[in-house]
Motif scaffolding. Structure first.
Motif, PDB file in Angstrom:
ATOM      1  N   THR B 167     -92.872 -95.032 -72.520  1.00  0.00           N
ATOM      2  CA  THR B 167     -93.172 -93.987 -71.431  1.00  0.00           C
ATOM      3  C   THR B 167     -93.141 -92.506 -71.954  1.00  0.00           C
ATOM      4  O   THR B 167     -93.070 -92.530 -72.838  1.00  0.00           O
ATOM      5  CB  THR B 167     -92.014 -94.194 -70.673  1.00  0.00           C
ATOM      6  N   ASN B 168     -93.529 -91.864 -71.061  1.00  0.00           N
ATOM      7  CA  ASN B 168     -93.630 -90.262 -71.237  1.00  0.00           C
ATOM      8  C   ASN B 168     -92.063 -89.785 -71.911  1.00  0.00           C
ATOM      9  O   ASN B 168     -92.339 -88.999 -72.921  1.00  0.00           O
ATOM     10  CB  ASN B 168     -94.133 -89.606 -70.408  1.00  0.00           C
ATOM     11  N   ALA B 169     -91.075 -90.235 -71.383  1.00  0.00           N
ATOM     12  CA  ALA B 169     -89.765 -89.886 -71.606  1.00  0.00           C
ATOM     13  C   ALA B 169     -89.509 -90.207 -73.086  1.00  0.00           C
ATOM     14  O   ALA B 169     -88.982 -89.443 -73.599  1.00  0.00           O
ATOM     15  CB  ALA B 169     -88.816 -90.212 -70.658  1.00  0.00           C
ATOM     16  N   THR B 170     -89.663 -91.581 -73.315  1.00  0.00           N
ATOM     17  CA  THR B 170     -89.317 -92.130 -74.484  1.00  0.00           C
ATOM     18  C   THR B 170     -90.096 -91.119 -75.630  1.00  0.00           C
ATOM     19  O   THR B 170     -89.774 -90.912 -76.708  1.00  0.00           O
ATOM     20  CB  THR B 170     -89.757 -93.603 -74.792  1.00  0.00           C
ATOM     21  N   ILE B 171     -91.295 -90.976 -75.275  1.00  0.00           N
ATOM     22  CA  ILE B 171     -92.633 -90.140 -76.345  1.00  0.00           C
ATOM     23  C   ILE B 171     -91.645 -88.864 -76.503  1.00  0.00           C
ATOM     24  O   ILE B 171     -91.630 -88.564 -77.651  1.00  0.00           O
ATOM     25  CB  ILE B 171     -93.833 -90.147 -75.836  1.00  0.00           C
ATOM     26  N   ALA B 172     -91.357 -88.126 -75.464  1.00  0.00           N
ATOM     27  CA  ALA B 172     -90.742 -86.860 -75.569  1.00  0.00           C
ATOM     28  C   ALA B 172     -89.736 -86.905 -76.665  1.00  0.00           C
ATOM     29  O   ALA B 172     -89.211 -86.119 -77.659  1.00  0.00           O
ATOM     30  CB  ALA B 172     -90.395 -86.295 -74.249  1.00  0.00           C
ATOM     31  N   GLY B 173     -88.801 -88.164 -76.336  1.00  0.00           N
ATOM     32  CA  GLY B 173     -87.698 -88.308 -77.183  1.00  0.00           C
ATOM     33  C   GLY B 173     -88.090 -88.370 -78.681  1.00  0.00           C
ATOM     34  O   GLY B 173     -87.412 -87.697 -79.481  1.00  0.00           O
ATOM     35  N   HIS B 174     -88.915 -89.175 -79.092  1.00  0.00           N
ATOM     36  CA  HIS B 174     -89.348 -89.344 -80.266  1.00  0.00           C
ATOM     37  C   HIS B 174     -89.909 -88.286 -80.935  1.00  0.00           C
ATOM     38  O   HIS B 174     -89.780 -87.983 -82.181  1.00  0.00           O
ATOM     39  CB  HIS B 174     -90.310 -90.368 -80.444  1.00  0.00           C
ATOM     40  N   LEU B 175     -90.614 -87.811 -80.179  1.00  0.00           N
ATOM     41  CA  LEU B 175     -91.158 -86.361 -80.661  1.00  0.00           C
ATOM     42  C   LEU B 175     -90.478 -84.923 -80.753  1.00  0.00           C
ATOM     43  O   LEU B 175     -91.110 -84.091 -81.216  1.00  0.00           O
ATOM     44  CB  LEU B 175     -92.613 -86.121 -80.355  1.00  0.00           C
ATOM     45  N   GLN B 179     -90.778 -83.201 -71.872  1.00  0.00           N
ATOM     46  CA  GLN B 179     -91.586 -84.199 -71.291  1.00  0.00           C
ATOM     47  C   GLN B 179     -92.557 -83.808 -70.486  1.00  0.00           C
ATOM     48  O   GLN B 179     -93.904 -84.263 -70.623  1.00  0.00           O
ATOM     49  CB  GLN B 179     -90.617 -84.888 -69.953  1.00  0.00           C
ATOM     50  N   SER B 180     -92.687 -82.561 -70.145  1.00  0.00           N
ATOM     51  CA  SER B 180     -93.825 -81.953 -69.606  1.00  0.00           C
ATOM     52  C   SER B 180     -94.892 -81.594 -70.803  1.00  0.00           C
ATOM     53  O   SER B 180     -96.231 -81.706 -70.537  1.00  0.00           O
ATOM     54  CB  SER B 180     -93.578 -80.533 -68.890  1.00  0.00           C
ATOM     55  N   ALA B 181     -94.407 -81.469 -71.886  1.00  0.00           N
ATOM     56  CA  ALA B 181     -95.379 -81.287 -72.979  1.00  0.00           C
ATOM     57  C   ALA B 181     -96.145 -82.514 -73.047  1.00  0.00           C
ATOM     58  O   ALA B 181     -97.501 -82.367 -73.568  1.00  0.00           O
ATOM     59  CB  ALA B 181     -94.844 -80.689 -74.152  1.00  0.00           C
ATOM     60  N   VAL B 182     -95.548 -83.549 -73.156  1.00  0.00           N
ATOM     61  CA  VAL B 182     -96.029 -84.757 -73.417  1.00  0.00           C
ATOM     62  C   VAL B 182     -97.054 -85.045 -72.398  1.00  0.00           C
ATOM     63  O   VAL B 182     -98.268 -85.540 -72.672  1.00  0.00           O
ATOM     64  CB  VAL B 182     -94.964 -86.033 -73.502  1.00  0.00           C
ATOM     65  N   GLU B 183     -96.640 -84.885 -71.006  1.00  0.00           N
ATOM     66  CA  GLU B 183     -97.615 -84.928 -69.926  1.00  0.00           C
ATOM     67  C   GLU B 183     -98.771 -84.046 -70.130  1.00  0.00           C
ATOM     68  O   GLU B 183     -99.844 -84.717 -69.763  1.00  0.00           O
ATOM     69  CB  GLU B 183     -97.042 -84.430 -68.534  1.00  0.00           C
TER      70      GLU B 183
END
Lengths: 391, 214
Positions: B167-175, B179-183
């Motif tokens: 999910t975007n939230a997980t990706i944000a955590g990994h990177l 979260q808005s940057a991921v979006e």
């Protein structure tokens, strides 16, 4: 005792020699008869061919018929050669070759007939001379001269007969035996088959190694990794310690598996310690009584060593896994310029030589020009014999 | 979560059962072949099925066949397939038009206990989980295409994570980004790949994988 045997031996040799002489004479005599038949057949064939020669279709069918007939006559000749002249020839020849054979054969046959005629003439002359001597019409000097002349004649005729028989045999071999080219072609197709076989055997081997690695070793390593993973996630130090202990155990098992797989891929003992040692290890690891009789003085060449090892190893595994054998005897003995490996078990038999394991072994042996035999009646016992030439 | 396991190696099966029980999951059944797997699902459908691809009798793709059958007959049951190797064809077959509740992991991934459990819960709750290695290979195979070549390094990383089912939230955590940057990255990726706006992350994965697999 010794003398009796010698006397018997001498008599036996005499009877055998006489038997052979009679068979030789009958063979040559029959050969004369068949020569007449052959010649007649050839002349008749020639007459048949003259009118049909301009018509290709008719000519072809006539030639086909003639060749078929020639084959029948050639078969009679082959029978005669085998029955009277001790010369066995292959049945693998063409109609064309049969015709060619007959074209030369009739002359040899008639020549043999001529020798026989001379023999008959000499026999009659001998009888006449004997009758004259009995009747007192010839003096001892004249009769002695006739006797010497007769013996010389008999010797020459015997030589002539032997010569004709040899010529007859040679002709048969020349036409019925496979030609050099055919021998080469056979050898090439044999090599092509064994090459394809060895490629298949190697592929099967690779598949087996892949399975060994994935179904054995990989599972262990994953299980080990899982144990370590669980230990790291565990909040309870005691629990974590227990998991680590299990992981330690698991790593040992993985090492054992690895050693096992590596050994099955290629036992290094074959190179370092020799076939006898490698076979002793097979026996140790078989999980049932395996007796190895190793009777070679020198180590066989590396390729034979490896193949012999795999034959024994697979056969012992089969005996343990499928044949429910109680004991296995492995015999490795020198043969004539060869190594003979025999594996006997007292199991239930019924091994399928076309099954993947045995067929793989057969291909492996064939690639070394060896022979491979499986004798496994249902109910047992099973005997597997492989012979590897070591030229 | 209620789980049914199908794995022919006893060693691994037992290990997986312990692992799942330790983590508070309920193992409904643990079986050794695909036929028993389908029977177990029929008897008591779980939330998620974990199946090895290679199982007896032929050790080729029985597990996958079983998984496909389960997906067809019980669409609510999540299916997580464990494979020895990356087989793109298996992954594509498994997707078969629907990307909800499906996963394809390399067997070795089980060693990363945390990742494996994450993937399991994603699949169990209707999400997707694709092995990073599968995604890497799919990306490598299609990297020559122009549209993919236009992605920035960062967008590639995000796409890689998306394709795994994160999910975007997980990706944000990994990177370690917001979260808005991921979006923002995700939207840029969709723009560059020419994909229409979609809702729900499983359909997003479907679009990405479809694109990558084409």
């Amino acid at each position: 005792m010794e003398q009796v045997r010698t006397a018997h031996g001498a008599a036996g040799v005499g009877v055998r020699l006489l038997g052979r002489a009679v068979r030789l004479v009958v063979g040559v005599l029959l050969g004369t008869v068949t020569a007449v038949v052959d010649l007649t057949y050839l002349l008749w064939s020639g007459l048949i061919l003259v009118p049909v020669w301009p018509h290709p279709g008719a000519r072809r069918s006539a030639i086909r018929e003639i060749q078929a007939g020639a084959r029948h006559l050639a078969e009679v000749e082959r029978w005669r050669l085998a029955a009277f002249l001790n010369s066995v020839n292959s049945a693998d020849y063409t109609g064309r070759r049969a015709v060619e054979y007959l074209c030369l054969r009739w002359a040899v046959g008639l020549l043999g007939g001529a020798v026989l005629l001379i023999f008959a003439y000499g026999a009659v002359a001998g009888l006449v001379w004997l009758a004259e001597w009995v009747a007192g019409q010839s003096g001892p000097l004249l009769f002695a001269g006739q006797l010497v002349l007769g013996l010389i004649g008999l010797f020459l005729v015997a030589q002539g007969l032997l010569g004709m028989a040899a010529l007859d045999r040679r002709l048969g071999r020349l036409f019925f035996g496979p030609s050099d080219r055919e021998l080469l072609e056979r050898r090439i197709s044999e090599l092509a088959v064994s090459r394809a076989g060895i490629v298949e055997a190697v592929d099967a081997e690779r598949r087996r190694i892949e399975r060994d690695l994935h179904d054995g070793l990989q599972q262990r390593l994953v299980a080990l990794g899982m144990l370590l993973g669980r230990a790291r996630r565990s909040a309870d130090p005691e629990r974590a310690g227990e998991l680590l202990r299990q992981a330690h155990e698991e790593s040992r098992s993985a090492l054992d598996d690895l050693r096992e797989v590596a050994w099955r891929v290629y036992p290094t003992a074959l190179d370092n310690l020799g076939l006898d040692e490698a076979l002793a290890r097979v026996a140790d690891r078989a999980g049932m009584p395996v007796t190895v009789h190793y009777r070679l003085v020198e180590q066989p060449p590396a390729r034979v060593r490896t193949a012999a090892y795999f034959v024994v190893s697979e056969a012992v595994t089969n005996a343990a896994k499928h044949a429910r054998a109680g004991r296995v005897v492995v015999d490795v003995a020198p043969g004539q310029n060869a190594v003979v490996v025999a594996i006997d078990d007292d199991g239930i038999g019924g091994a399928d030589p076309a099954g993947s394991g045995l067929a793989g072994l057969a291909r492996r042996v064939a690639a070394l020009d060896g022979t491979f035999r499986v004798d496994s009646p249902v109910g047992g016992p099973t005997t597997i014999v492989a012979e590897f030439p070591c030229g | 979560m209620r789980v049914i396991l199908a794995e022919d190696s006893t060693l691994l099966r037992e290990g997986l059962v312990r692992l799942l029980v330790d983590e508070g999951h309920e193992v409904v059944a643990a079986v050794g072949d695909a036929v028993a797997l389908v029977a177990a699902v029929e008897a008591e459908p779980p939330d998620v099925v974990v199946a090895d691809v290679r199982m007896p009798p032929t050790h080729t793709d029985e597990g996958l066949r079983g998984a496909l059958e389960i997906r067809r007959r019980w669409p609510d049951v999540g299916v997580l397939v464990l494979s020895q190797y990356v087989e793109k064809r298996y992954a594509v077959e498994l997707l078969g038009g629907r990307t909800d509740g499906v996963g394809y992991l390399l067997k070795d991934r089980v060693v990363e206990v945390g990742e494996f459990l994450d993937a399991l819960s994603r699949v169990g709750s209707g999400g997707t989980a694709f092995d990073p290695e599968v995604v890497r290979q799919l990306l490598a195979r299609t990297s020559h295409t122009d549209s993919l070549g236009r992605l920035t390094e960062r967008e590639r990383t995000v796409l890689d994570q998306m394709a795994q089912g994160q999910t975007n939230a997980t990706i944000a955590g990994h990177l370690h980004v917001s979260q808005s940057a991921v979006e923002k990255h995700v939207n840029a990726i969709f723009d560059k790949l020419g994909l229409s706006q979609t809702t729900g992350y499983s359909r997003r994965v479907l679009a990405v994988l479809r694109y990558l697999g084409s």
